[in-house]
Enzyme design. Structure first.
Site, PDB file in Angstrom:
ATOM      1  N   TYR A 127       0.816  -1.218   0.000  1.00  0.00           N
ATOM      2  CA  TYR A 127       0.000   0.000   0.000  1.00  0.00           C
ATOM      3  C   TYR A 127       0.842   1.258   0.000  1.00  0.00           C
ATOM      4  O   TYR A 127       0.307   2.358  -0.007  1.00  0.00           O
ATOM      5  CB  TYR A 127      -0.950   0.003   1.203  1.00  0.00           C
ATOM      6  CG  TYR A 127      -2.073  -0.968   1.028  1.00  0.00           C
ATOM      7  CD1 TYR A 127      -1.833  -2.331   1.086  1.00  0.00           C
ATOM      8  CD2 TYR A 127      -3.364  -0.538   0.794  1.00  0.00           C
ATOM      9  CE1 TYR A 127      -2.842  -3.240   0.906  1.00  0.00           C
ATOM     10  CE2 TYR A 127      -4.393  -1.440   0.618  1.00  0.00           C
ATOM     11  CZ  TYR A 127      -4.129  -2.786   0.676  1.00  0.00           C
ATOM     12  OH  TYR A 127      -5.135  -3.679   0.493  1.00  0.00           O
ATOM     13  N   LYS A 174       3.687 -14.920   4.920  1.00  0.00           N
ATOM     14  CA  LYS A 174       4.073 -15.763   3.776  1.00  0.00           C
ATOM     15  C   LYS A 174       5.603 -15.734   3.728  1.00  0.00           C
ATOM     16  O   LYS A 174       6.219 -15.464   2.694  1.00  0.00           O
ATOM     17  CB  LYS A 174       3.439 -15.198   2.494  1.00  0.00           C
ATOM     18  CG  LYS A 174       3.587 -16.060   1.278  1.00  0.00           C
ATOM     19  CD  LYS A 174       2.571 -17.180   1.197  1.00  0.00           C
ATOM     20  CE  LYS A 174       2.881 -18.109   0.044  1.00  0.00           C
ATOM     21  NZ  LYS A 174       2.050 -19.312   0.006  1.00  0.00           N
ATOM     22  N   ASP A 207      -2.157 -18.557   3.152  1.00  0.00           N
ATOM     23  CA  ASP A 207      -3.073 -19.415   2.375  1.00  0.00           C
ATOM     24  C   ASP A 207      -3.725 -20.463   3.286  1.00  0.00           C
ATOM     25  O   ASP A 207      -4.936 -20.703   3.223  1.00  0.00           O
ATOM     26  CB  ASP A 207      -2.375 -20.062   1.165  1.00  0.00           C
ATOM     27  CG  ASP A 207      -0.929 -20.443   1.419  1.00  0.00           C
ATOM     28  OD1 ASP A 207      -0.433 -20.177   2.531  1.00  0.00           O
ATOM     29  OD2 ASP A 207      -0.287 -21.020   0.525  1.00  0.00           O
ATOM     30  N   ASP A 231      -6.259  -6.770   4.687  1.00  0.00           N
ATOM     31  CA  ASP A 231      -7.356  -6.270   3.866  1.00  0.00           C
ATOM     32  C   ASP A 231      -8.181  -7.446   3.339  1.00  0.00           C
ATOM     33  O   ASP A 231      -9.417  -7.492   3.469  1.00  0.00           O
ATOM     34  CB  ASP A 231      -6.757  -5.461   2.701  1.00  0.00           C
ATOM     35  CG  ASP A 231      -7.794  -4.687   1.923  1.00  0.00           C
ATOM     36  OD1 ASP A 231      -8.973  -4.727   2.302  1.00  0.00           O
ATOM     37  OD2 ASP A 231      -7.422  -4.045   0.924  1.00  0.00           O
TER      38      ASP A 231
END
Ligand code: NAI
Length: 336
Positions: A127, A174, A207, A231
């Site tokens: 962002y 991740k 995930d 988000d």
């Protein structure tokens, strides 16, 4: 009783409708709030030529607290997000999103009585908006993760968990792929976790988190995520408890705070008086607590719960036919 001045940014799309509903609900709660209404977003751009007029920044600078409706952000071009700009400008580094099941709202998970809290880092990650075309056909977008911001949000989340008697924080990452950036975030979370040993801390790959959230959402308590994962996972979590019309958010910094719904401007239902104002009303509950208007906050929160438990008045997103106004009338009446 003192009067609080709060900036009101109605926003775009369904924003003005749900903002009006929240303002009515706050008035009925007994809190004395005076609104300083200013305009930002696509509507402001059309009228004033500025998407985030100086007047908005000056108002929030002065009042230190705002209630904000959603603001439209053009896709794949056009102006940059007003939300991101506000969060960066006021260093609103913690995005706090409580996701709670409401009584009588039927979902696939109603029997689990879900109660989770999401902390999303709010100022960096992808962002940062640092994108450029390296050569035609190749674009680079920079993911910025800093120790400062990662530690700040981690300490905020662990501090909250301790104060509120929460049991566990799941740190989502991740770092198997983004070893440096997500690895840094993870290390900062571990530092914060070591400072609050009474809160259990686990680490989950993003995930797998999505899988677990739709298979066994009840195993989650507090989730701590970077900006982009936060988000995406927030919308997923909103879906677990009945949708985007229900879930509130607070953008918190050390000196300023902006309260808004998780949802966007929902252009396809704008102007029809059918949007569910619950999410922004729940954001107003968080706002009232922030202002230390505890009784008013509880009164409004209980009124919303009563309307849901009663089951008579439901907006279209939850399979009912009540308008935004009728739902608001019911909440106001429940406070009477
Ligand atoms: P959205 O949240 O506006 O809509 C997603 C779906 O949820 C739509 O089907 C919509 O009708 C429904 N929905 C959302 N809020 C609802 C409510 N209160 N009552 C009933 N149904 C509701 O997301 P979308 O379509 O991706 O984004 C639309 C615009 O909003 C975009 O310009 C986006 O950038 C902006 N946006 C702004 C946010 C903010 O200001 N904080 C947050 C998210 C998106």
């Amino acid at each position: 009783m003192s009067t609080h001045t709060v900036t009101l940014i109605p926003g775009d799309g369904i924003g003005p409708e749900v903002a009006e509903a929240a303002v009515r609900a706050v008035a009925a709660s007994g809190a004395r709030v005076e609104w300083d209404t200013v305009e930002a977003g696509a509507g402001a751009l059309a009228r004033t030529g500025q998407v985030l007029p100086d007047q908005v920044l000056q108002s929030v600078e002065r009042t230190r607290v705002a209630l904000k409706g959603p603001v439209t952000t053009p896709i794949g071009g056009g102006f940059a997000s007003v939300n991101v700009a506000l969060r960066k400008h006021f260093e609103l580094y913690a995005n706090f999103r409580p996701v709670r099941a409401l009584p009588g709202v039927q979902t696939r998970f109603s029997d689990l009585n879900l109660d989770m809290v999401i902390f999303r880092e709010n100022t960096e990650d992808l962002y940062a908006g640092l994108e450029h075309e390296v050569v035609p056909g190749v674009v680079e977008s920079l993911k910025i993760i800093t120790e400062k911001a990662s530690l700040r949000i981690s300490r905020f989340a662990f501090g909250y968990a301790r104060r509120e008697g929460r049991k566990k924080i799941s740190v989502i990452h991740k770092a198997n792929i983004m070893k440096l950036s997500d690895g840094l975030f993870l290390r900062c979370a571990r530092t914060a976790a070591a400072e609050v040993p009474e809160i259990r801390h686990e680490e989950l790959i993003v995930d797998n988190t999505c899988l677990q959230l739709v298979m066994r959402p009840e195993i989650f308590d507090v989730l701590l995520l970077e900006n982009l994962y936060g988000d995406i996972v927030s919308d997923l979590c909103a879906g677990l408890v009945g949708g985007l019309g229900l879930v509130p958010a607070a953008n918190l910094g050390d000196t300023h705070a902006i309260f808004e719904a998780v949802h966007g401007s929902a252009p396809s239902i704008a102007g029809q008086n059918v949007a569910n104002p619950t999410a922004l009303m729940q954001s107003a509950v968080l706002l009232l607590r922030h202002l230390n208007e505890r009784e008013a906050a509880t009164r409004l929160e209980q009124a919303i719960l009563r309307v849901y438990a009663d089951g008579q008045v439901r907006t279209r997103d939850l399979g009912g036919s009540a308008t935004t106004t009728q739902f608001t009338d019911a909440v106001v009446a429940a406070m009477g």
